[in-house]
Design an enzyme around this catalytic site. Structure first.
Site, PDB file in Angstrom:
ATOM      1  N   SER A  38       0.808  -1.223   0.000  1.00  0.00           N
ATOM      2  CA  SER A  38       0.000   0.000   0.000  1.00  0.00           C
ATOM      3  C   SER A  38       0.842   1.275   0.000  1.00  0.00           C
ATOM      4  O   SER A  38       1.857   1.376   0.689  1.00  0.00           O
ATOM      5  CB  SER A  38      -0.916   0.017   1.229  1.00  0.00           C
ATOM      6  OG  SER A  38      -1.636   1.228   1.289  1.00  0.00           O
TER       7      SER A  38
ATOM      8  N   SER B 123      -0.677   4.067   0.932  1.00  0.00           N
ATOM      9  CA  SER B 123      -1.466   4.947   1.798  1.00  0.00           C
ATOM     10  C   SER B 123      -0.634   5.727   2.815  1.00  0.00           C
ATOM     11  O   SER B 123      -0.923   6.902   3.050  1.00  0.00           O
ATOM     12  CB  SER B 123      -2.556   4.146   2.515  1.00  0.00           C
ATOM     13  OG  SER B 123      -3.517   3.700   1.579  1.00  0.00           O
TER      14      SER B 123
ATOM     15  N   THR C 228      -9.140  -2.762   3.797  1.00  0.00           N
ATOM     16  CA  THR C 228      -8.985  -3.284   2.448  1.00  0.00           C
ATOM     17  C   THR C 228      -9.318  -4.773   2.438  1.00  0.00           C
ATOM     18  O   THR C 228      -9.801  -5.320   3.445  1.00  0.00           O
ATOM     19  CB  THR C 228      -7.568  -3.001   1.904  1.00  0.00           C
ATOM     20  OG1 THR C 228      -7.517  -3.329   0.517  1.00  0.00           O
ATOM     21  CG2 THR C 228      -6.493  -3.763   2.667  1.00  0.00           C
TER      22      THR C 228
ATOM     23  N   LYS D  61     -13.805  -5.714   3.754  1.00  0.00           N
ATOM     24  CA  LYS D  61     -14.702  -4.574   3.558  1.00  0.00           C
ATOM     25  C   LYS D  61     -16.159  -4.892   3.916  1.00  0.00           C
ATOM     26  O   LYS D  61     -16.922  -3.987   4.261  1.00  0.00           O
ATOM     27  CB  LYS D  61     -14.609  -4.063   2.119  1.00  0.00           C
ATOM     28  CG  LYS D  61     -13.294  -3.374   1.815  1.00  0.00           C
ATOM     29  CD  LYS D  61     -13.293  -2.735   0.436  1.00  0.00           C
ATOM     30  CE  LYS D  61     -11.991  -1.991   0.179  1.00  0.00           C
ATOM     31  NZ  LYS D  61     -12.020  -1.267  -1.119  1.00  0.00           N
TER      32      LYS D  61
ATOM     33  N   ALA E 243     -17.062  -8.237  -7.885  1.00  0.00           N
ATOM     34  CA  ALA E 243     -18.246  -7.921  -7.087  1.00  0.00           C
ATOM     35  C   ALA E 243     -17.906  -7.812  -5.607  1.00  0.00           C
ATOM     36  O   ALA E 243     -18.728  -8.089  -4.747  1.00  0.00           O
ATOM     37  CB  ALA E 243     -19.327  -8.986  -7.309  1.00  0.00           C
TER      38      ALA E 243
ATOM     39  N   GLY F  14     -16.001  -5.456  -2.314  1.00  0.00           N
ATOM     40  CA  GLY F  14     -16.335  -4.198  -1.661  1.00  0.00           C
ATOM     41  C   GLY F  14     -16.103  -2.982  -2.526  1.00  0.00           C
ATOM     42  O   GLY F  14     -16.932  -2.066  -2.573  1.00  0.00           O
TER      43      GLY F  14
ATOM     44  N   THR G 123     -18.163 -15.555  -8.780  1.00  0.00           N
ATOM     45  CA  THR G 123     -19.338 -16.048  -8.063  1.00  0.00           C
ATOM     46  C   THR G 123     -20.552 -15.287  -8.579  1.00  0.00           C
ATOM     47  O   THR G 123     -20.748 -14.110  -8.272  1.00  0.00           O
ATOM     48  CB  THR G 123     -19.188 -15.836  -6.547  1.00  0.00           C
ATOM     49  OG1 THR G 123     -17.964 -16.429  -6.107  1.00  0.00           O
ATOM     50  CG2 THR G 123     -20.364 -16.456  -5.793  1.00  0.00           C
TER      51      THR G 123
ATOM     52  N   GLY H  10      -5.194   3.142 -11.454  1.00  0.00           N
ATOM     53  CA  GLY H  10      -5.714   2.918 -10.115  1.00  0.00           C
ATOM     54  C   GLY H  10      -5.246   3.928  -9.088  1.00  0.00           C
ATOM     55  O   GLY H  10      -5.945   4.204  -8.120  1.00  0.00           O
TER      56      GLY H  10
END
Length: 266
Positions: free
Chosen positions: A14, A16, A61, A65, A130, A132, A155, A241
């Site tokens: 990360s 962040s 993360t 989530k 699909a 978070g 899924t 991203g």
């Protein structure tokens, strides 16, 4: 002194901490932002530890989530609607969950391609995944009158759950999406497939993609995922991203500190 953190698994890749350090410097606030890897069995204990240690908040993360929600006192806004949390504020001994993924994504999209959101009526979007992040992004894009926002996921039921919450949406198989790829004006890759060190991986080939469509990958390490390299070779416009990461981080920082971030240092 603000104490902030990111929990999840993995977190070592990360960016962040350096992003939030920039935010602290820009706002003249003092604080730290730590990376805290957490296993499934540790989640509840780690949340209680963050609370007891006086942290002001933390980001969440993969893979937590959705799982995090059962340990929170309240969830608000998009997080409540989509049952996905990426930001938690700790105030007065209460844990409140938010989702800044969707808003961060739309802000990054609008910065890179302001024309895209100005006329949406005949535009179609495909979201790959699909989890978070996909939920948060779908929720925010659903505020616009797109012709459709379709979902594909390994899924199928998870894709159907998101699709049912949107205005005009279908849950598609990978094969179905490949057959109609030329219909989409924006294709968003939201899974962890292609993240370092598995840089060569890619869920879907972009063969047949519409020229000048926007290809977006929320992975930021590597910057040029296999998906985005494929997209560039086929003449797509690219959305990296890292842009979403910056905007969603700024929204989280504002939740924790009350300070709005207006200038980004990339």
């Amino acid at each position: 002194m603000y104490r902030l953190a990111l929990i999840g698994n993995p977190v070592k890749q990360s960016k962040s901490p350096e992003i939030h350090q920039q935010f602290f410097e820009q706002t003249s606030l003092k604080g730290t932002y730590e990376l805290i890897p957490v296993d499934q069995v540790e989640l509840e204990g780690k949340i209680n530890w963050l609370k007891a240690e006086g942290y002001h908040g933390f980001n969440v993360t993969v893979p937590f989530k959705e799982k995090i929600i059962e340990y929170l006192d309240e969830i608000v806004g998009p997080a409540k609607a989509m049952q996905s949390v990426n930001t938690v504020s700790i105030q007065n001994n209460r844990l409140v969950g938010y989702n800044t993924d969707g808003e961060g994504y739309v802000l990054s999209l609008n910065e890179a391609y302001p024309d895209f959101l100005s006329d949406v009526k005949h535009k179609r979007i495909l979201i790959i995944g699909a989890g978070g992040a996909a939920k948060g992004i779908a929720y925010q894009l659903n505020k616009y009158a797109f012709q459709s926002i379709d979902i594909i996921n390994r899924t199928a039921e998870k894709a159907r759950q998101i699709s049912r919450s949107l205005n005009h949406s279908r849950a598609l198989s990978l094969g179905m999406a490949k057959d109609i790829l030329e219909q989409y004006d924006l294709i968003i890759q939201t899974t962890s497939v292609g993240m370092s060190p598995n840089n060569h991986e890619q869920i879907i080939s972009l063969q047949g993609v519409k020229p000048n469509a926007i290809a977006s990958d929320i992975i930021y390490k590597p910057k040029w995922t296999s998906f985005l390299q494929d997209a560039e070779q086929r003449g797509c416009r690219i959305l990296f991203g890292e842009s979403m990461l910056l905007y969603q981080a700024a929204k989280a920082f504002q939740i924790w500190t009350g300070q709005e971030i207006k200038d980004f240092v990339n």
